[in-house]
Design an enzyme around this catalytic site. Structure first.
Site, PDB file in Angstrom:
ATOM      1  N   GLU A 155     -10.061  13.977 -14.746  1.00 14.26           N
ATOM      2  CA  GLU A 155     -10.264  13.032 -13.645  1.00 14.26           C
ATOM      3  C   GLU A 155     -10.022  11.599 -14.100  1.00 14.26           C
ATOM      4  OE1 GLU A 155     -10.490  13.568 -10.562  1.00 14.26           O
ATOM      5  OE2 GLU A 155     -10.659  15.725 -10.686  1.00 14.26           O
ATOM      6  N   TYR A 197     -15.927   7.779  -7.311  1.00 15.05           N
ATOM      7  CA  TYR A 197     -14.927   8.858  -7.213  1.00 15.05           C
ATOM      8  C   TYR A 197     -15.112   9.875  -8.341  1.00 15.05           C
ATOM      9  CZ  TYR A 197     -10.913  11.664  -7.931  1.00 15.05           C
ATOM     10  OH  TYR A 197     -10.137  12.765  -8.163  1.00 15.05           O
ATOM     11  N   ASP A 215     -10.462   9.235  -2.675  1.00 13.40           N
ATOM     12  CA  ASP A 215      -9.430   8.550  -3.460  1.00 13.40           C
ATOM     13  C   ASP A 215      -8.315   8.157  -2.482  1.00 13.40           C
ATOM     14  OD1 ASP A 215      -8.126  10.916  -2.876  1.00 13.40           O
ATOM     15  OD2 ASP A 215      -7.416  11.270  -4.917  1.00 13.40           O
TER      16      ASP A 215
END
Ligand code: SF4
Length: 332
Positions: free
Chosen positions: A32, A124, A142
């Site tokens: 991520e 996020y 996002d």
């Protein structure tokens, strides 16, 4: 939004990416962090490289920042590498709250908040890792999700709070229909990345086209969301590359608070710096390098001089800009 249609589509069409085959929170966190500002193919290369060297959060904590930055070299947005190392150190601190284990439902009540308390982790990444690794029903937002929301609802400039709220409503609906949070979050992002693309949305292949407002809107799909107004600033700099008799440059490590912090490179001065006149008298100009960052255009004059003792640049982590600057100096 037909949550069942989208999750079914994801089950058939999801790209086969290695971090989707693991539930290891560290591997997922790494993916991520990397994918935030790096394209998937490149992210994959760095993900493998970093995970190979640092298979656990503890193994990164034990490493020097320099080594992490060396492996990060070329991935860009170097603050991510620095913060990831800081996160690993903090999680692994035996006197800290985490004792070497990333936040999980067995170590804290609010996994999302736990991740967000760590260095470099924003809403996020916290929601992404909590949902993908632990199936916490926290919706991610996002750029892909924002675009899907704007197009589904036909809102040109959706407010961040409205995007988050609708994304969470979809998540709750999906969860209520038995769709795992890890699947749902990835399904919405996958739709945005592969079908509801910024420039060429593939509406006829879209599993949720029936509910979409933008699809037949007179303004056209591309009007959603309205393009962000970008202002690129130009910065003029002078790089002072002093090389020794063997052609090795003098390099300094950039302070962590500076651009490319933690990486190495030749000293730079702003092009209007008062000390430049003296510095340039002792050197000769080798050329110019123009380098584009996301919101900045760097115009760098490269000046070459002499030093008693340089160092081997291959042994240091350098930014792409500094690699180009050294190449220009070498050619002179
Ligand atoms: S129909 Fe087109 S614009 Fe609407 S969500 Fe699907 S791909 Fe995006």
């Amino acid at each position: 939004m037909n949550v069942e249609a989208l999750s079914r589509w994801y089950g058939h069409e999801a790209r086969d990416l290695p971090w989707r085959a693991t539930s290891d929170p560290w591997a997922i966190l790494l993916s991520e962090v990397l994918l935030q500002q790096t394209q998937v193919a490149r992210g994959l290369e760095y993900w493998r490289r970093l995970l190979d060297r640092f298979p656990t959060v503890g193994s990164m904590a034990e490493a020097e920042l320099d080594e992490v930055m060396h492996l990060w070299q070329g991935a860009g947005y170097y603050a991510r590498g620095r913060r990831l190392h800081a996160l690993a150190v903090e999680v692994s601190d035996p006197s800290g709250p985490w004792k070497g284990v990333l936040p999980s439902p067995s170590t804290c009540d609010d996994v999302v908040a736990g991740f967000q308390s760590l260095p470099g982790i924003g809403p996020y990444t916290a929601a992404a890792v909590a949902s993908i690794a632990h199936d916490v029903p926290a919706a991610v937002v996002d750029g892909n999700v924002r675009r899907v929301v704007a197009r589904q609802t036909g809102v040109h400039e959706p407010k961040p709070a409205d995007v988050s709220s609708l994304a969470q409503t979809w998540m709750d609906d999906a969860h209520g229909h038995g769709v795992a949070p890890s699947v749902w979050n990835q399904a919405v992002m996958e739709l945005g990345a592969t079908v509801c693309r910024p420039r060429a949305p593939h509406c006829s292949a879209c599993p949720v086209q029936e509910a979409c407002t933008a699809r037949d809107h007179p303004d056209g799909v591309h009007a959603f969301p309205a393009p962000a107004k970008r202002r690129t600033k130009t910065e003029r700099l002078v790089a002072l590359v002093d090389v020794d008799a063997e052609g090795r440059p003098h390099l300094v490590q950039r302070p962590t608070s500076a651009r490319f912090g933690g990486l190495w490179g030749p000293p730079y001065l702003p092009a209007n710096d008062a000390s430049l006149v003296k510095a340039q008298k002792q050197r000769s100009k080798a050329g110019d390098v123009v380098h584009l960052l996301s919101h900045r255009r760097l115009e760098v004059e490269v000046w070459v001089g002499h030093t008693e003792r340089g160092m081997d640049p291959a042994s240091k982590a350098l930014s792409t800009l500094d690699e180009r600057v050294l190449q220009t100096a070498k050619k002179a």
